[in-house]
Design a protein around this motif. Structure first.
Motif, mmCIF file in Angstrom:
data_model
loop_
_atom_site.group_PDB
_atom_site.id
_atom_site.type_symbol
_atom_site.label_atom_id
_atom_site.label_comp_id
_atom_site.label_asym_id
_atom_site.label_seq_id
_atom_site.Cartn_x
_atom_site.Cartn_y
_atom_site.Cartn_z
ATOM 1 N N MET A 153 0.851 -1.193 0.000
ATOM 2 C CA MET A 153 0.000 0.000 0.000
ATOM 3 C C MET A 153 0.886 1.243 0.000
ATOM 4 N N THR A 154 0.651 2.109 -0.941
ATOM 5 C CA THR A 154 1.407 3.357 -1.029
ATOM 6 C C THR A 154 0.431 4.527 -0.964
ATOM 7 N N ALA A 155 0.975 5.718 -0.982
ATOM 8 C CA ALA A 155 0.128 6.910 -0.989
ATOM 9 C C ALA A 155 -0.719 6.957 -2.262
ATOM 10 N N ASN A 156 -0.253 6.292 -3.319
ATOM 11 C CA ASN A 156 -0.980 6.268 -4.591
ATOM 12 C C ASN A 156 -1.848 5.020 -4.747
ATOM 13 N N GLY A 157 -1.982 4.248 -3.671
ATOM 14 C CA GLY A 157 -2.796 3.036 -3.739
ATOM 15 C C GLY A 157 -1.936 1.789 -3.728
ATOM 16 N N SER A 158 -2.526 0.675 -4.062
ATOM 17 C CA SER A 158 -1.851 -0.613 -4.023
ATOM 18 C C SER A 158 -0.986 -0.814 -5.269
ATOM 19 N N VAL A 159 0.238 -1.339 -5.060
ATOM 20 C CA VAL A 159 1.134 -1.666 -6.167
ATOM 21 C C VAL A 159 1.633 -3.095 -5.989
ATOM 22 N N ARG A 160 1.916 -3.734 -7.097
ATOM 23 C CA ARG A 160 2.452 -5.092 -7.042
ATOM 24 C C ARG A 160 3.953 -5.026 -6.808
ATOM 25 N N THR A 161 4.461 -5.990 -6.028
ATOM 26 C CA THR A 161 5.888 -6.043 -5.738
ATOM 27 C C THR A 161 6.407 -7.459 -5.931
ATOM 28 N N ALA A 162 7.679 -7.542 -6.264
ATOM 29 C CA ALA A 162 8.348 -8.832 -6.439
ATOM 30 C C ALA A 162 9.487 -8.936 -5.427
ATOM 31 N N PRO A 163 9.495 -9.987 -4.611
ATOM 32 C CA PRO A 163 10.577 -10.140 -3.638
ATOM 33 C C PRO A 163 11.890 -10.515 -4.339
ATOM 34 N N VAL A 164 12.988 -9.931 -3.862
ATOM 35 C CA VAL A 164 14.320 -10.224 -4.376
ATOM 36 C C VAL A 164 15.287 -10.248 -3.193
ATOM 37 N N THR A 165 16.464 -10.766 -3.418
ATOM 38 C CA THR A 165 17.531 -10.711 -2.424
ATOM 39 C C THR A 165 18.714 -10.025 -3.074
ATOM 40 N N LEU A 166 19.175 -8.949 -2.451
ATOM 41 C CA LEU A 166 20.310 -8.198 -2.974
ATOM 42 C C LEU A 166 21.590 -8.838 -2.458
ATOM 43 N N ASP A 167 22.551 -9.054 -3.333
ATOM 44 C CA ASP A 167 23.825 -9.631 -2.901
ATOM 45 C C ASP A 167 24.499 -8.730 -1.878
ATOM 46 N N SER A 168 24.476 -7.426 -2.154
ATOM 47 C CA SER A 168 25.094 -6.489 -1.209
ATOM 48 C C SER A 168 24.420 -5.125 -1.307
ATOM 49 N N LEU A 169 24.412 -4.463 -0.164
ATOM 50 C CA LEU A 169 23.930 -3.084 -0.041
ATOM 51 C C LEU A 169 25.010 -2.391 0.774
ATOM 52 N N ALA A 170 25.764 -1.479 0.134
ATOM 53 C CA ALA A 170 26.969 -0.961 0.774
ATOM 54 C C ALA A 170 27.075 0.546 0.677
ATOM 55 N N LEU A 171 27.687 1.105 1.706
ATOM 56 C CA LEU A 171 28.083 2.509 1.713
ATOM 57 C C LEU A 171 29.457 2.553 2.355
#
Length: 193
Positions: free
Chosen positions: A131-149
């Motif tokens: 649910m977003t401010a613009n209504g319902s959106v479809r999402t696809a689950p994924v796994t990110l190898d890395s998220l880095a800073l």
């Protein structure tokens, strides 16, 4: 040239013509003084044009940017002009801009950012919705190898790819929960591990 730029050019041309006419009428007896005034106005005009043209470059060097204090496990983000906090993280090694969204439960990538990060967007299965401010959106689950800073790296990060239109990827609570402290003070968001 866009419509706004054409309008600005017309406005500046009319303003310049009005100033030139005023100088000619006012200084018709003293041409030397009129030439000095005209030179001053030409310099002001070109200085203003140069300042407008260089504004983005100047703004990007003057405004504060995100700071990473790797040894302390701390990230500091300045508040943007629109009131949000933005962060650029490397998703699978690809720099990706996120808006920090404490109202989002997960990390959500735009389809464009997912593709840039090397995810096979054509193979995604949109099993869930959000649910977003613009209504319902479809999402696809994924796994990110890395998220880095910098030295702060999270591996095997669960995320979603948004099936709808979204301008910027969202950095939600599944990432923010990895920090011991999330604080907002003096127009800065501080994330501390």
């Amino acid at each position: 040239m866009s419509g706004d730029q054409i309008g600005n050019l017309i406005y500046l041309s009319v303003l310049g013509a009005a100033l030139l006419t005023w100088l000619l009428v006012r200084g018709r007896l003293n041409l030397n003084k009129m030439a000095q005034h005209m030179a001053a106005w030409v310099l002001i005009f070109f200085g203003t044009i140069a300042a407008i043209g260089l504004w983005e470059d100047v703004r990007s060097t003057v405004l504060p940017r995100q700071s990473v204090f790797g040894e302390e496990g701390r990230i500091e983000l300045p508040r943007a002009e629109d009131g949000h906090y933005y962060i650029t993280l490397e998703v699978n090694g690809t720099p990706t801009r996120f808006v920090v969204d404490t109202g989002a439960s997960a990390v959500v990538l735009t389809a464009r950012d997912a593709q840039r990060a090397g995810l096979a967007t054509g193979d995604l299965v949109f099993l869930s919705s959000a649910m977003t401010a613009n209504g319902s959106v479809r999402t696809a689950p994924v796994t990110l190898d890395s998220l880095a800073l910098g030295p702060i790296v999270d591996r095997r990060m669960p995320a979603y790819v948004n099936g709808g239109e979204m301008e910027t990827s969202l950095l939600g609570m599944t990432y923010l929960d990895r920090f011991a402290r999330v604080e907002i003070a003096n127009d800065r968001m501080i994330l501390q591990r």
